[in-house]
Scaffold this motif. Structure first.
Motif, short mmCIF file in Angstrom:
data_model
loop_
_atom_site.label_atom_id
_atom_site.label_comp_id
_atom_site.label_asym_id
_atom_site.label_seq_id
_atom_site.Cartn_x
_atom_site.Cartn_y
_atom_site.Cartn_z
N ASN A 142 -0.80 -5.48 9.14
CA ASN A 142 -0.83 -6.70 8.05
C ASN A 142 0.59 -6.63 6.97
O ASN A 142 1.32 -7.57 6.98
N LYS A 143 1.63 -5.43 7.36
CA LYS A 143 3.46 -5.63 6.80
C LYS A 143 4.02 -4.27 7.26
O LYS A 143 3.24 -2.86 7.82
N GLY A 144 5.07 -3.93 6.41
CA GLY A 144 5.84 -3.71 6.47
C GLY A 144 6.60 -3.46 8.62
O GLY A 144 7.42 -2.26 8.30
N ALA A 145 6.49 -4.76 9.13
CA ALA A 145 7.04 -4.23 10.39
C ALA A 145 8.53 -4.96 10.05
O ALA A 145 8.81 -5.78 9.45
N ASP A 146 9.12 -4.70 11.16
CA ASP A 146 10.78 -5.20 11.52
C ASP A 146 10.31 -6.41 12.17
O ASP A 146 10.01 -6.52 13.18
N THR A 147 10.90 -7.35 11.24
CA THR A 147 10.98 -8.95 11.88
C THR A 147 11.50 -9.11 13.30
O THR A 147 11.03 -9.68 14.38
N THR A 148 12.61 -8.06 13.77
CA THR A 148 13.21 -8.31 15.13
C THR A 148 13.09 -7.68 15.55
O THR A 148 12.25 -8.18 17.16
N ILE A 149 12.24 -6.86 15.22
CA ILE A 149 10.98 -6.08 16.74
C ILE A 149 10.31 -6.87 17.13
O ILE A 149 10.14 -7.21 18.05
N LEU A 154 10.87 6.48 13.36
CA LEU A 154 10.74 7.19 15.03
C LEU A 154 10.25 6.15 15.07
O LEU A 154 10.63 5.70 16.68
N PHE A 155 9.54 5.12 15.13
CA PHE A 155 8.45 4.46 16.06
C PHE A 155 9.96 3.18 16.60
O PHE A 155 10.33 3.01 17.49
N ILE A 156 10.53 3.04 15.77
CA ILE A 156 11.89 2.31 15.89
C ILE A 156 13.24 2.59 16.85
O ILE A 156 13.03 1.73 17.70
N ALA A 157 12.94 3.93 16.69
CA ALA A 157 14.05 4.53 17.75
C ALA A 157 13.55 5.00 18.81
O ALA A 157 14.80 5.22 19.70
N LEU A 187 4.12 5.91 20.15
CA LEU A 187 2.59 4.93 19.88
C LEU A 187 1.80 6.00 18.80
O LEU A 187 1.59 5.89 17.91
N ALA A 188 2.12 7.56 18.57
CA ALA A 188 1.53 8.26 17.51
C ALA A 188 2.59 8.27 16.88
O ALA A 188 1.41 7.89 15.40
N ALA A 189 3.73 7.78 16.32
CA ALA A 189 4.54 7.41 15.72
C ALA A 189 4.28 6.23 15.17
O ALA A 189 3.77 6.84 13.47
N LEU A 190 3.43 5.25 15.67
CA LEU A 190 3.05 3.84 15.05
C LEU A 190 1.42 4.32 14.19
O LEU A 190 1.35 4.04 13.39
#
Length: 788
Positions: free
Chosen positions: A600-607, A567-570, A550-553
């Motif tokens: 609003n932006k920058g999110a990984d679509t699979t995640i 880091l969040f994705i990992a 959560l902190a990374a996000l």
């Protein structure tokens, strides 16, 4: 004259020390039907006469101080313990409670042959009749601490008279007992006016546009089991002002006494529960819910602002738990001197033990022997400056890093509904003038840990005393050693995520303040990442990993720096397409996924896709679970057992989040259903939050109000009813003995609330696990859009 009065008062107080019992008091009685042919008589007996702190005047050669029962300091006078020393100067004595008894012959009260029911205008009772049976349940309603390990119990006995014939509406009756164990009781049977304990409804009320509005009908008669009701009873909403029916409906069975309510195969009511649904009714007003031939609920409102008023009371429970300030007018009627503040002489010592290693935290190395062993063993002579603030956890005064969740939830509410919460005044002492009150409260919880942050960015896990509270000692009198935990990665991750969220929210409101929190969050994260890379733990508990995720996000959203997104994705659990929001002992990433789905932006679509699937599956589980329970409460984990706030606090944080994300009415309805139990729609007809509704806990485990003999402050949401199968090791039950009837194992969980001080599983609470999530859900109900 004044010195003489003081002398006389002291003499009276000294006499009270040797008088644990006082004269008898008459029992209080209440009578009402719970079925057309069942009459309930509630008998309340006994009264606690509260102890009061007084100046300690030692008697030479007669007094000695017994320190064998640390942390308490018992004063023994002539071989009798008369109380405990209080405060750092040991110049105050807190004696023991006294108890005013009330005699009542329970054997005679349980004999049907000793009763007679008669009437002048009901033909079948013109000749006095005996009940066919008398059933009973008995529970304590308070505890009087009359000695170091001696207690007396004010009691409530509920007697259920099974009548030979139904009562007639409008007829007048008299209940008499042959041995006169209580005065003759006369009453008129008015089922559209009289209160019945069998009718349960929210004491908060409903918004006109709430998609569900329900009450319930049920009675558990103790040794007489559950009451059977007709399958489709007729009920009415009676307008309180006009005394006319505003709505008529027919009840239906919600769950019978034998149906399983969860995966454990348990039924938590042991009685049939019928639902009284008036969801289609939207007219504002004040009403009572009345069941034909039986009786009514207490009155409640249907109004646009009912949830807003409930939120106001609930969130101000945090104010009443603030540490380091004085409480009192004009901000609250509850009064308390400034406590736990270094300017008043309190010293806080550095401990080499981090919260991560303590049993008060995660016991990550498995080396702590009890809640205080490692903390006190690690104590040094190093003073920690400016260590004050935050929220007292519950009845004691620890302030730990998991309390940062309070601030996370309040900031999240503001993010969802900024226009609404900018207008909500909480009547708080100003700490950040110009900011909305809800944000001032959120920042109060963060700022303790800002002060506990080191120059290298590390954040301590909080402040803790060397043991649980001393007998009779209030927070402003703390005389034990107080320590600050050493910094650790878990506390630093928790702080980094919370401070980053605060910085993001403040960007449009106070840029200099936002910059301060941003710098603090980034420093905490750098230190935590370094500690994480160098750690020597065999396996880190998942709350550490979830806090890091959560902190990374939060830092990615705040700074836009790709490394934090990487880091969040990992570290996210949602690389797997078949996850739930939480999995026992593996992860709980609902907070992070809710934030990620709002980017609003920058999110990984699979995640994102995997998260959406996890939300749908988790919410579907919760909705199904709620539909299985008679009172429609639910669980976030279908396999979890019931207790520690899971009934008193609506398990609805994720349900309302799903409603916010998707706007689906089913999630909102399930959340509102889940909130009914804690709002008073339960077999006890008890709101689980002090100051809310007609009937709420009077004796929460809150040391300061107990010692100062004040009414408990509003906004304290207690743990509430607890699964009786998980109560066998409670010391309170052991000293309670046979006062509870029927025996513990026979009680249904939804009935098992004993409003007695010092009963941790039931009357205790925690600011971050009961007050904050309760305020969050009620706040959401108050702020949500008027249209789907």
């Amino acid at each position: 004259m004044l010195p003489l009065i003081k002398h006389l008062r002291r003499l009276v107080a000294l006499l009270c020390l040797v008088s644990p019992l006082s004269s008898q008091a008459a029992p209080a009685l209440f009578i009402s039907p719970v079925a057309a042919d069942v009459l309930a008589i509630r008998v309340q007996l006994g009264q606690r006469i509260a102890a009061e702190q007084q100046t300690y005047v030692p008697l030479a050669q007669r007094d000695r101080i017994d320190l064998k029962s640390e942390p308490h300091r018992w004063v023994v006078r002539d071989r009798t313990v008369i109380g405990a020393l209080v405060g750092r100067n040991e110049n105050l004595l807190y004696p023991f409670d006294r108890f005013q008894t009330a005699s009542f012959d329970l054997t005679a009260a349980s004999r049907a042959a000793d009763y007679s029911i008669s009437s002048t205008d009901d033909p079948v009772y013109q000749t006095p009749r005996q009940p066919r049976a008398v059933h009973r349940k008995s529970r304590p309603t308070d505890m009087a601490h009359t000695g170091p390990w001696s207690f007396a119990w004010p009691m409530e006995h509920n007697l259920y008279l099974q009548l030979p014939f139904p009562l007639k509406e409008g007829a007048h009756y008299q209940v008499a007992h042959r041995q006169s164990i209580f005065p003759n009781q006369a009453f008129e049977h008015q089922p559209n006016r009289q209160i019945s304990e069998a009718v349960h409804v929210s004491q908060i009320g409903f918004r006109p546009d709430d998609p569900i509005k329900v009450g319930f009908l049920s009675t558990w008669k103790g040794d007489g089991a559950g009451q059977a009701y007709p399958g489709h009873p007729t009920f009415q909403l009676i307008d309180q002002e006009r005394n006319t029916a505003a709505f008529r409906g027919t009840g239906r069975l919600s769950r019978n006494a034998r149906e399983a309510e969860d995966n454990a195969g348990r039924n938590y009511n042991l009685s049939d529960v019928l639902m009284l649904d008036f969801s289609s009714f939207r007219q504002p007003g004040r009403y009572r819910l009345c069941v034909e031939q039986i009786g009514c609920s207490a009155d409640f409102r249907i109004a646009p602002n009912v949830w807003q008023e409930a939120f106001y009371t609930s969130v101000r429970g945090l104010l009443h738990q603030r540490s380091g300030i004085a409480l009192g007018p004009p901000y609250t009627r509850y009064q308390r001197p400034r406590n736990m503040h270094p300017d008043d002489g309190l010293r806080v010592y550095h401990s080499n033990t981090p919260l991560l290693d303590s049993m008060n935290g995660l016991n990550a190395r498995g080396e702590d022997k009890d809640n205080f062993y490692l903390l006190t063993r690690g104590r040094t002579e190093q003073l920690v400056p400016d260590a004050w603030g935050g929220y007292a956890d519950a009845g004691d005064w620890d302030r730990r890093a998991p309390h940062l969740r309070i601030s996370l939830l309040l900031l999240e509410l503001f993010e969802m509904f900024p226009k609404h919460f900018k207008t909500i005044k909480l009547d708080l002492p100003p700490t950040q003038p110009g900011l909305p009150d809800i944000l001032q409260e959120a920042l109060w919880g963060i700022d303790l840990f800002s002060r506990l942050q080191g120059p290298d960015g590390s954040v301590r896990g909080g402040i803790e005393s060397a043991a649980h509270t001393r007998h009779g000692e209030a927070s402003w009198q703390e005389s034990q050693l107080v320590m600050a935990y050493a910094p650790d990665m878990w506390s630093s991750f928790l702080y980094a995520g919370t401070a980053a969220r605060a910085a993001y929210v403040l960007n449009d409101l106070d840029r200099p303040l936002a910059a301060r929190y941003r710098g603090s969050a980034e420093a905490a994260m750098r230190w935590a990442e370094k500690a994480f890379a160098q750690h020597t733990y065999r396996k880190l508990p998942h709350p550490v990993l979830d806090a890091r995720n959560l902190a990374a996000l939060e830092l990615y959203r705040l700074t836009g720096q790709p490394r934090w997104h990487e880091l969040f994705i990992a570290t996210t659990a949602f690389r797997d397409a078949n996850q739930r929001l939480a999995k026992w002992q593996q992860h709980d990433q609902a907070d992070a996924s809710f934030l990620y789905l709002r980017l609003n932006k920058g999110a990984d679509t699979t995640i994102r896709r995997n998260m959406e699937a996890a939300w749908r599956a988790t919410i579907a589980d919760m909705i199904r679970q709620g539909e299985r329970t008679a009172f429609r409460w639910t669980k976030e984990n279908p396999d979890a057992w019931v207790g520690w706030g899971s009934l008193s606090v609506p398990q609805a944080v994720n349900l309302v989040r799903q409603h916010f994300l998707q706007g689906d009415e089913q999630s909102l309805s399930s959340a509102l259903h889940a909130a009914q139990f804690g709002a008073g729609a339960n077999p006890l007809n008890l709101s689980m939050t002090t100051g809310v509704g007609h009937h709420y806990p009077k004796n929460p485990l809150l040391r300061d109000n107990r010692v100062s003999n004040q009414t408990a402050p509003p906004g304290i949401t207690v743990n509430g009813p607890h699964d009786v199968k998980h109560m066998s090791d409670s010391w309170t039950l052991k000293v309670l003995g046979d006062q509870l009837y029927p025996p513990l194992a026979a009680w249904p969980t939804t009935e098992f609330y004993l409003d007695i001080y010092s009963f941790e599983p039931i009357t205790e609470f925690a600011t971050h696990t009961t007050i904050a999530p309760n305020a969050y859900v009620w706040g959401y109900f108050s702020a949500r859009s008027r249209t789907p």
